[in-house]
Design a protein around this motif. Structure first.
Motif, PDB file in Angstrom:
ATOM      1  N   ARG A 171      73.554 -21.923 -39.942  1.00 29.99           N
ATOM      2  CA  ARG A 171      72.434 -21.046 -40.270  1.00 29.99           C
ATOM      3  C   ARG A 171      72.879 -20.018 -41.309  1.00 29.99           C
ATOM      4  O   ARG A 171      73.925 -19.375 -41.145  1.00 29.99           O
ATOM      5  N   ALA A 172      72.104 -19.851 -42.361  1.00 32.78           N
ATOM      6  CA  ALA A 172      72.409 -18.902 -43.424  1.00 32.78           C
ATOM      7  C   ALA A 172      71.953 -17.498 -43.011  1.00 32.78           C
ATOM      8  O   ALA A 172      71.142 -17.335 -42.100  1.00 32.78           O
ATOM      9  N   PRO A 173      72.459 -16.461 -43.690  1.00 35.90           N
ATOM     10  CA  PRO A 173      72.032 -15.092 -43.358  1.00 35.90           C
ATOM     11  C   PRO A 173      70.530 -14.868 -43.491  1.00 35.90           C
ATOM     12  O   PRO A 173      69.964 -14.020 -42.795  1.00 35.90           O
ATOM     13  N   ASP A 174      69.868 -15.606 -44.384  1.00 43.78           N
ATOM     14  CA  ASP A 174      68.418 -15.422 -44.555  1.00 43.78           C
ATOM     15  C   ASP A 174      67.598 -16.158 -43.505  1.00 43.78           C
ATOM     16  O   ASP A 174      66.361 -16.144 -43.553  1.00 43.78           O
ATOM     17  N   GLY A 175      68.255 -16.799 -42.542  1.00 43.45           N
ATOM     18  CA  GLY A 175      67.550 -17.469 -41.463  1.00 43.45           C
ATOM     19  C   GLY A 175      67.352 -18.951 -41.668  1.00 43.45           C
ATOM     20  O   GLY A 175      67.029 -19.669 -40.716  1.00 43.45           O
ATOM     21  N   THR A 176      67.538 -19.454 -42.886  1.00 43.88           N
ATOM     22  CA  THR A 176      67.393 -20.887 -43.123  1.00 43.88           C
ATOM     23  C   THR A 176      68.611 -21.633 -42.577  1.00 43.88           C
ATOM     24  O   THR A 176      69.674 -21.046 -42.356  1.00 43.88           O
ATOM     25  N   VAL A 177      68.423 -22.920 -42.354  1.00 46.37           N
ATOM     26  CA  VAL A 177      69.493 -23.775 -41.835  1.00 46.37           C
ATOM     27  C   VAL A 177      69.861 -24.782 -42.911  1.00 46.37           C
ATOM     28  O   VAL A 177      68.982 -25.398 -43.527  1.00 46.37           O
ATOM     29  N   THR A 178      71.166 -24.933 -43.131  1.00 46.14           N
ATOM     30  CA  THR A 178      71.657 -25.876 -44.133  1.00 46.14           C
ATOM     31  C   THR A 178      72.420 -26.994 -43.432  1.00 46.14           C
ATOM     32  O   THR A 178      73.343 -26.736 -42.654  1.00 46.14           O
ATOM     33  N   VAL A 179      72.004 -28.222 -43.715  1.00 48.42           N
ATOM     34  CA  VAL A 179      72.670 -29.411 -43.178  1.00 48.42           C
ATOM     35  C   VAL A 179      73.328 -30.137 -44.351  1.00 48.42           C
ATOM     36  O   VAL A 179      72.665 -30.391 -45.370  1.00 48.42           O
ATOM     37  N   THR A 180      74.590 -30.453 -44.225  1.00 44.55           N
ATOM     38  CA  THR A 180      75.300 -31.162 -45.289  1.00 44.55           C
ATOM     39  C   THR A 180      75.855 -32.478 -44.743  1.00 44.55           C
ATOM     40  O   THR A 180      76.257 -32.573 -43.578  1.00 44.55           O
ATOM     41  N   VAL A 181      75.859 -33.490 -45.606  1.00 46.15           N
ATOM     42  CA  VAL A 181      76.463 -34.786 -45.284  1.00 46.15           C
ATOM     43  C   VAL A 181      77.429 -35.107 -46.418  1.00 46.15           C
ATOM     44  O   VAL A 181      77.001 -35.447 -47.536  1.00 46.15           O
ATOM     45  N   ASP A 182      78.753 -34.963 -46.168  1.00 47.14           N
ATOM     46  CA  ASP A 182      79.794 -35.232 -47.172  1.00 47.14           C
ATOM     47  C   ASP A 182      80.398 -36.607 -46.924  1.00 47.14           C
ATOM     48  O   ASP A 182      80.496 -37.061 -45.772  1.00 47.14           O
ATOM     49  N   ASP A 183      80.798 -37.271 -48.006  1.00 45.24           N
ATOM     50  CA  ASP A 183      81.483 -38.571 -47.857  1.00 45.24           C
ATOM     51  C   ASP A 183      82.568 -38.694 -48.906  1.00 45.24           C
ATOM     52  O   ASP A 183      82.607 -37.939 -49.891  1.00 45.24           O
ATOM     53  N   ASP A 184      83.443 -39.643 -48.675  1.00 47.38           N
ATOM     54  CA  ASP A 184      84.544 -39.892 -49.619  1.00 47.38           C
ATOM     55  C   ASP A 184      84.303 -41.152 -50.417  1.00 47.38           C
ATOM     56  O   ASP A 184      85.256 -41.805 -50.862  1.00 47.38           O
ATOM     57  N   GLY A 185      83.009 -41.499 -50.597  1.00 42.30           N
ATOM     58  CA  GLY A 185      82.676 -42.731 -51.305  1.00 42.30           C
ATOM     59  C   GLY A 185      82.693 -42.566 -52.807  1.00 42.30           C
ATOM     60  O   GLY A 185      83.317 -41.639 -53.364  1.00 42.30           O
ATOM     61  N   SER A 186      81.937 -43.441 -53.463  1.00 40.08           N
ATOM     62  CA  SER A 186      81.940 -43.492 -54.930  1.00 40.08           C
ATOM     63  C   SER A 186      81.105 -42.391 -55.561  1.00 40.08           C
ATOM     64  O   SER A 186      81.189 -42.151 -56.763  1.00 40.08           O
ATOM     65  N   GLY A 187      80.251 -41.737 -54.757  1.00 36.19           N
ATOM     66  CA  GLY A 187      79.436 -40.652 -55.299  1.00 36.19           C
ATOM     67  C   GLY A 187      78.212 -41.149 -56.043  1.00 36.19           C
ATOM     68  O   GLY A 187      77.961 -42.360 -56.134  1.00 36.19           O
TER      69      GLY A 187
END
Length: 435
Positions: free
Chosen positions: A359-375
């Motif tokens: 959760r960010a300070p402004d109240g929004t929620v950030t979801v990230t999906v990282d991978d080690d693929g080719s991009g």
């Protein structure tokens, strides 16, 4: 069915009715007061006359019998039950004070008083009661006439001022009939009219917004149907060609097996496309009522567990704040993140996928999906979120709708979706959600 009356006529009628009630109440009170006052005045006159006569009773008594009263008055002097002297209109035995008696069928008002302080003689003086009733009737009639005029005047004034009072409503009706968008450009001075104008304006705005949403939904549906038909036409045409070849030619077993395998792959592509289209349509039909409290950290753990079962050899990790609860669509969020992980593995060749939620300070929620693929190439990072758009390095067999589902769910949750470079070396999907 009776014709409805105008509001102006109703205001005038209500004013006249109110005036009638008030005038009737006041008229009854005045009529009773007039009758009482006139009777009291007559009693005072009779009392004065009896006092004057009592002083001169002995001198006047011998002449009472010869007076021709003709029913205009009556005087009687009594000593107990004996009549000492009387006018031709004789009064009965009366108690001292005011009394109403009947003489030959004519009501008289009488006053009886003692003649002298030590005398046993009583003198009764009377006049016809009509002397009080006739003026009373005249005065009561005048009151009734004035009351009727007051009611008529009240109705007329109600009609005049009622027209001014309902004018804002009439103007509002005309503006609504003309379909004016601004129903209340200025305050009318009538609270009810202003409130009605605001309510009607809000209702018409809601109708306009609903029409706009319906038009947009129809446009989206037409575009959606056209794009779907275009995407499905190619694999279906390929399947028909394969079926025609199998039907028209005797092929070796190897070629038949190759064509059948191609048919199976194409059928799987069509099925995947239809499934994705169904999910997109479900997302379009969702509303605010479908949003519930959702534990995002728990959802990410479930997605990671399922992804590792479906993709053996791929490591999926989760870094999410505990008890991260948001209002959302659990099935939609699950679908979006499942598609993100599947895209990273299938099209990017990733062996490690990291899911993060904070959760960010402004109240929004950030979801990230990282991978080690080719991009994903930087110039394609916006286009891949469009429906039926696939990246240049995407594997065969995809529908081009997976990332469109991700973008749709982000929008349904009041956020956005974008791609960045990942610290793991591949692509990072960033999805922001309103809390």
């Amino acid at each position: 069915m009776s014709r409805p009356h105008s509001l102006r006529a109703r205001v005038a009628a209500a004013t006249a009715l109110g005036a009638t009630i008030i005038v009737a109440a006041v008229g009854v009170y005045l009529a009773l007061a007039i009758a009482r006052n006139n009777l009291q005045q007559l009693d005072r006159r009779l009392e004065t006359a009896s006092q004057v006569f009592a002083v001169n009773a002995r001198a006047a008594a011998p002449f009472l019998g010869v007076l021709g009263d003709r029913g205009a008055f009556a005087i009687t002097i009594r000593a107990g039950d004996n009549v000492v002297a009387s006018t031709p209109s004789r009064l009965p035995t009366l108690e001292p004070g005011s009394n109403t008696v009947d003489i030959s069928g004519t009501p008289f008002r009488a006053f009886t008083a003692a003649i002298g302080p030590n005398s046993d003689l009583l003198v009764s003086v009377a006049v016809p009661l009509a002397e009080a009733k006739d003026p009373t009737t005249d005065q009561q009639q005048q009151v009734a006439i004035v009351g009727l005029l007051a009611v008529a005047a009240a109705g007329a004034l109600g009609w005049v001022f009622g027209g001014r009072a309902v004018r804002p409503l009439v103007e509002l009706t005309h503006r609504v009939g003309r379909r004016d968008r601004d129903l209340a450009p200025a305050a009318s001075g009538v609270r009810e009219a202003d409130e009605l104008a605001a309510a009607v304006g809000a209702m018409l705005q809601d109708v306009s917004d609903a029409q706009a949403r319906t038009t947009a939904a129809l446009d989206t549906a037409r575009d959606f149907a056209a794009a779907s038909a275009h995407e499905l036409r190619t694999p279906l045409t390929a399947m028909r060609t394969d079926l025609e070849v199998l039907t028209a030619h005797e092929l070796p077993a190897e070629q038949r097996a190759e064509i059948l395998a191609d048919l199976i792959r194409t059928q799987g592509r069509v099925e995947a496309t239809l499934t994705a289209l169904e999910r997109l349509a479900s997302g379009e039909l969702s509303s605010e009522r479908d949003h519930v409290d959702t534990d995002l950290a728990e959802l990410c753990d479930l997605i990671a567990e399922d992804a590792q079962r479906q993709h053996p050899g791929v490591r999926v990790t989760v870094d999410a704040a505990p008890s991260l609860v948001i209002r959302g669509l659990p099935a939609g969020l699950r679908l979006a993140l499942d598609n993100a992980v599947t895209n990273a593995v299938r099209h990017g060749g990733a062996r490690h996928v990291a899911i993060g939620a904070h959760r960010a300070p402004d109240g929004t929620v950030t979801v990230t999906v990282d991978d080690d693929g080719s991009g994903i190439p930087e110039d394609e990072r916006s286009e891949v979120f469009e429906r039926f758009r696939r990246g240049s390095d995407a594997a065969e067999g995809g529908s081009g709708l997976g990332l469109a589902l991700v973008a749709q769910q982000a929008q349904l949750h009041g956020g956005t979706a974008r791609f960045e470079d990942s610290p793991l070396g591949g692509a990072r999907l960033v999805v922001t959600l309103a809390s």
